[in-house]
Design a protein around this motif. Sequence first.
Motif, PDB file in Angstrom:
ATOM      1  N   MET A  12       0.825  -1.207   0.000  1.00 32.93           N
ATOM      2  CA  MET A  12       0.000   0.000   0.000  1.00 32.93           C
ATOM      3  C   MET A  12       0.859   1.257   0.000  1.00 32.93           C
ATOM      4  O   MET A  12       0.529   2.252  -0.658  1.00 32.93           O
ATOM      5  CB  MET A  12      -0.941  -0.009   1.213  1.00 32.93           C
ATOM      6  N   ASP A  13       1.967   1.240   0.754  1.00 27.99           N
ATOM      7  CA  ASP A  13       2.847   2.411   0.789  1.00 27.99           C
ATOM      8  C   ASP A  13       3.387   2.736  -0.601  1.00 27.99           C
ATOM      9  O   ASP A  13       3.478   3.908  -0.990  1.00 27.99           O
ATOM     10  CB  ASP A  13       4.009   2.175   1.757  1.00 27.99           C
ATOM     11  N   LYS A  14       3.744   1.701  -1.360  1.00 23.12           N
ATOM     12  CA  LYS A  14       4.260   1.923  -2.706  1.00 23.12           C
ATOM     13  C   LYS A  14       3.149   2.393  -3.642  1.00 23.12           C
ATOM     14  O   LYS A  14       3.383   3.223  -4.528  1.00 23.12           O
ATOM     15  CB  LYS A  14       4.907   0.646  -3.230  1.00 23.12           C
ATOM     16  N   LEU A  15       1.945   1.874  -3.435  1.00 18.63           N
ATOM     17  CA  LEU A  15       0.819   2.305  -4.256  1.00 18.63           C
ATOM     18  C   LEU A  15       0.545   3.794  -4.046  1.00 18.63           C
ATOM     19  O   LEU A  15       0.353   4.543  -5.014  1.00 18.63           O
ATOM     20  CB  LEU A  15      -0.419   1.473  -3.911  1.00 18.63           C
ATOM     21  N   ILE A  16       0.537   4.211  -2.795  1.00 21.74           N
ATOM     22  CA  ILE A  16       0.312   5.638  -2.490  1.00 21.74           C
ATOM     23  C   ILE A  16       1.398   6.484  -3.132  1.00 21.74           C
ATOM     24  O   ILE A  16       1.122   7.538  -3.734  1.00 21.74           O
ATOM     25  CB  ILE A  16       0.265   5.849  -0.970  1.00 21.74           C
ATOM     26  N   MET A  17       2.652   6.028  -3.028  1.00 18.65           N
ATOM     27  CA  MET A  17       3.761   6.782  -3.614  1.00 18.65           C
ATOM     28  C   MET A  17       3.596   6.873  -5.132  1.00 18.65           C
ATOM     29  O   MET A  17       3.806   7.942  -5.736  1.00 18.65           O
ATOM     30  CB  MET A  17       5.084   6.111  -3.247  1.00 18.65           C
ATOM     31  N   ALA A  18       3.200   5.773  -5.768  1.00 12.10           N
ATOM     32  CA  ALA A  18       3.022   5.771  -7.218  1.00 12.10           C
ATOM     33  C   ALA A  18       1.930   6.734  -7.653  1.00 12.10           C
ATOM     34  O   ALA A  18       2.085   7.485  -8.628  1.00 12.10           O
ATOM     35  CB  ALA A  18       2.693   4.357  -7.694  1.00 12.10           C
ATOM     36  N   VAL A  19       0.822   6.745  -6.921  1.00 15.12           N
ATOM     37  CA  VAL A  19      -0.279   7.654  -7.243  1.00 15.12           C
ATOM     38  C   VAL A  19       0.148   9.106  -7.045  1.00 15.12           C
ATOM     39  O   VAL A  19      -0.043   9.960  -7.921  1.00 15.12           O
ATOM     40  CB  VAL A  19      -1.514   7.329  -6.371  1.00 15.12           C
ATOM     41  N   GLU A  20       0.742   9.400  -5.898  1.00 15.89           N
ATOM     42  CA  GLU A  20       1.107  10.779  -5.571  1.00 15.89           C
ATOM     43  C   GLU A  20       2.200  11.327  -6.485  1.00 15.89           C
ATOM     44  O   GLU A  20       2.268  12.532  -6.719  1.00 15.89           O
ATOM     45  CB  GLU A  20       1.554  10.870  -4.107  1.00 15.89           C
ATOM     46  N   TYR A  21       3.042  10.443  -7.015  1.00 18.01           N
ATOM     47  CA  TYR A  21       4.126  10.912  -7.875  1.00 18.01           C
ATOM     48  C   TYR A  21       3.762  10.895  -9.360  1.00 18.01           C
ATOM     49  O   TYR A  21       4.588  11.220 -10.195  1.00 18.01           O
ATOM     50  CB  TYR A  21       5.401  10.117  -7.593  1.00 18.01           C
ATOM     51  N   GLY A  22       2.503  10.530  -9.686  1.00 20.63           N
ATOM     52  CA  GLY A  22       2.027  10.819 -11.035  1.00 20.63           C
ATOM     53  C   GLY A  22       1.714   9.666 -11.958  1.00 20.63           C
ATOM     54  O   GLY A  22       1.500   9.884 -13.153  1.00 20.63           O
ATOM     55  N   ALA A  23       1.648   8.426 -11.462  1.00 15.44           N
ATOM     56  CA  ALA A  23       1.276   7.317 -12.341  1.00 15.44           C
ATOM     57  C   ALA A  23      -0.200   7.412 -12.711  1.00 15.44           C
ATOM     58  O   ALA A  23      -1.036   7.825 -11.902  1.00 15.44           O
ATOM     59  CB  ALA A  23       1.556   5.987 -11.658  1.00 15.44           C
ATOM     60  N   ASP A  24      -0.543   7.038 -13.943  1.00 17.45           N
ATOM     61  CA  ASP A  24      -1.939   7.029 -14.387  1.00 17.45           C
ATOM     62  C   ASP A  24      -2.644   5.737 -13.982  1.00 17.45           C
ATOM     63  O   ASP A  24      -3.839   5.738 -13.699  1.00 17.45           O
ATOM     64  CB  ASP A  24      -2.010   7.156 -15.919  1.00 17.45           C
ATOM     65  N   GLU A  25      -1.901   4.641 -14.002  1.00 19.85           N
ATOM     66  CA  GLU A  25      -2.453   3.343 -13.653  1.00 19.85           C
ATOM     67  C   GLU A  25      -1.455   2.628 -12.748  1.00 19.85           C
ATOM     68  O   GLU A  25      -0.236   2.772 -12.918  1.00 19.85           O
ATOM     69  CB  GLU A  25      -2.725   2.502 -14.905  1.00 19.85           C
ATOM     70  N   ILE A  26      -1.991   1.853 -11.796  1.00 18.58           N
ATOM     71  CA  ILE A  26      -1.147   1.100 -10.880  1.00 18.58           C
ATOM     72  C   ILE A  26      -1.431  -0.383 -11.077  1.00 18.58           C
ATOM     73  O   ILE A  26      -2.605  -0.781 -11.161  1.00 18.58           O
ATOM     74  CB  ILE A  26      -1.437   1.466  -9.403  1.00 18.58           C
ATOM     75  N   TYR A  27      -0.385  -1.193 -11.176  1.00 20.35           N
ATOM     76  CA  TYR A  27      -0.621  -2.634 -11.242  1.00 20.35           C
ATOM     77  C   TYR A  27      -0.103  -3.297  -9.973  1.00 20.35           C
ATOM     78  O   TYR A  27       0.987  -3.007  -9.503  1.00 20.35           O
ATOM     79  CB  TYR A  27      -0.039  -3.253 -12.510  1.00 20.35           C
ATOM     80  N   PHE A  28      -0.942  -4.163  -9.415  1.00 21.47           N
ATOM     81  CA  PHE A  28      -0.610  -4.831  -8.172  1.00 21.47           C
ATOM     82  C   PHE A  28      -1.368  -6.150  -8.093  1.00 21.47           C
ATOM     83  O   PHE A  28      -2.153  -6.480  -8.989  1.00 21.47           O
ATOM     84  CB  PHE A  28      -0.872  -3.941  -6.959  1.00 21.47           C
ATOM     85  N   ALA A  29      -1.125  -6.899  -7.028  1.00 26.03           N
ATOM     86  CA  ALA A  29      -1.653  -8.260  -6.957  1.00 26.03           C
ATOM     87  C   ALA A  29      -2.189  -8.580  -5.580  1.00 26.03           C
ATOM     88  O   ALA A  29      -1.795  -7.979  -4.581  1.00 26.03           O
ATOM     89  CB  ALA A  29      -0.556  -9.270  -7.303  1.00 26.03           C
ATOM     90  N   GLY A  30      -3.089  -9.566  -5.546  1.00 23.61           N
ATOM     91  CA  GLY A  30      -3.516 -10.142  -4.287  1.00 23.61           C
ATOM     92  C   GLY A  30      -2.515 -11.194  -3.839  1.00 23.61           C
ATOM     93  O   GLY A  30      -1.401 -11.286  -4.356  1.00 23.61           O
ATOM     94  N   LYS A  31      -2.905 -11.994  -2.899  1.00 26.11           N
ATOM     95  CA  LYS A  31      -2.003 -13.000  -2.335  1.00 26.11           C
ATOM     96  C   LYS A  31      -1.852 -14.228  -3.225  1.00 26.11           C
ATOM     97  O   LYS A  31      -1.032 -15.094  -2.954  1.00 26.11           O
ATOM     98  CB  LYS A  31      -2.509 -13.429  -0.952  1.00 26.11           C
ATOM     99  N   SER A  32      -2.638 -14.324  -4.282  1.00 28.13           N
ATOM    100  CA  SER A  32      -2.540 -15.488  -5.157  1.00 28.13           C
ATOM    101  C   SER A  32      -2.658 -15.066  -6.611  1.00 28.13           C
ATOM    102  O   SER A  32      -3.154 -13.984  -6.926  1.00 28.13           O
ATOM    103  CB  SER A  32      -3.652 -16.499  -4.837  1.00 28.13           C
ATOM    104  N   LEU A  33      -2.151 -15.900  -7.486  1.00 26.32           N
ATOM    105  CA  LEU A  33      -2.315 -15.800  -8.938  1.00 26.32           C
ATOM    106  C   LEU A  33      -1.568 -14.657  -9.612  1.00 26.32           C
ATOM    107  O   LEU A  33      -1.574 -14.557 -10.831  1.00 26.32           O
ATOM    108  CB  LEU A  33      -3.803 -15.692  -9.317  1.00 26.32           C
ATOM    109  N   GLY A  34      -0.908 -13.802  -8.848  1.00 28.14           N
ATOM    110  CA  GLY A  34      -0.141 -12.712  -9.450  1.00 28.14           C
ATOM    111  C   GLY A  34       1.335 -12.958  -9.243  1.00 28.14           C
ATOM    112  O   GLY A  34       1.783 -13.260  -8.144  1.00 28.14           O
ATOM    113  N   LEU A  35       2.133 -12.855 -10.281  1.00 25.76           N
ATOM    114  CA  LEU A  35       3.572 -13.080 -10.149  1.00 25.76           C
ATOM    115  C   LEU A  35       4.177 -12.121  -9.135  1.00 25.76           C
ATOM    116  O   LEU A  35       3.625 -11.080  -8.829  1.00 25.76           O
ATOM    117  CB  LEU A  35       4.252 -12.895 -11.511  1.00 25.76           C
ATOM    118  N   ARG A  36       5.346 -12.465  -8.652  1.00 28.97           N
ATOM    119  CA  ARG A  36       6.120 -11.748  -7.637  1.00 28.97           C
ATOM    120  C   ARG A  36       5.724 -12.200  -6.241  1.00 28.97           C
ATOM    121  O   ARG A  36       5.176 -11.450  -5.441  1.00 28.97           O
ATOM    122  CB  ARG A  36       5.995 -10.223  -7.748  1.00 28.97           C
TER     123      ARG A  36
END
Length: 407
Positions: A12-36
């Motif tokens: 969440m901290d990285k998501l907030i930073m990405a939004v506040e610093y100007g990203a148009d779209e954010i990609y992230f994952a839940g606890k399953s099915l998303g790489l990383r």
Amino acid sequence: MLPKLLAPAGSMDKLIMAVEYGADEIYFAGKSLGLRAGSKNFTNKGLEEGIEYCHKHGRKSNITVNIVPHNDDLKGFEEYIKYLYKIGADALIVADPGSIEIVKQTIPDMKIHLSTQANTTNYYTANFWHKQGVNRIVLARELSFAEIGEIIKNSPDDLEFEAFIHGAMCISYSGRCLLSSFMTGRYSNKGDCAQPCRWKYNLVEEKRPGEYYPIEENDEGTFIFNSKDMCLVEHMQKFVDLGVKAVKIEGRMKSEYYTAIAVRSYRNALDEILKPESERNTKYWKEELEKASHRDFTYGFYFGNPYKDGQLYTSSSYIRSYDVVGIIKSYDKANGIAWVEQRNKFNEGDVLECFGPKGMHFDVVAMDMKDEKGKKIDSAPHAQQIVQMKIPQEVNPLYILRKKIEN
């Protein structure tokens, strides 16, 4: 029209930073099915909060469900994507044909973005995926600008294309690697890669154990699979000219500071395309990207096969020239006092660099430092302690203070 800027978020901290610093779209994952798998990723509650935060700030949320699944991985898949639809996910990033089929049958109006894991390298393949209901294709990283232009030219107008512009590169074709699972039992295509491509190697003949052949690039060994990091900030105009709809930063497992630096640099570089060339600060944004932890940079395959120029043979280590020492929590404009949450130790008199989402950084001398209770201090050695300090130039929450690493 400028392409959308996509940023990664492993928390969440990285998501907030990405939004506040100007990203148009954010990609992230839940606890399953998303790489990383090494990233913290988001609980269901975290997904809801992340999507809500994106929408509150007018940004879109793209949720990754892009593993290459075995049968057992598909258990609960339909219920999970229904849940993502219910909480407002704007698109799903998917790699597998079976997964796409399930999404289309279960939630027909969900936007589908095809992962780079699907290795799209030609317009026939792009057109095939469009017929399957894919709305956007994340292109393979092994393509040149010329090839991308040809793909877009020969594809439907309503099919969007997304391209990587920054971050770590994989030695294997679009990340389809078995080296990690073979050597460590950790599966790359389930987001748990151990990165054995970046380990040190020497050549040993079978009947001469312990005898190392002198092929190493240095005394530590040879890093024969170790790719440089991608950096295309100098060439954003090319993506605009080709009609690429979205450009993407890699790095869900990297730091908040990396997220801020990368998003800030590309956001400003993109926005400056609308200005005359003489008013652009491309060189500065490249230098800023070099102040985040990175390997040597490469243009990847955008200007053709890089051959040896795409590899780093001497070391697998990151280059790190700056430490984040604090993040601004609040600011008293009338008195020029900032409240800073410490990230690394800094001392009274240190010269720090301060930056926010827009504009260039400026220098700050750490002065009039006090603890949370107002007691005078001459250093901030404790993790996440709150420090009061004088900053004459106006700052805002989430501005970052960094310090050049000595030696």
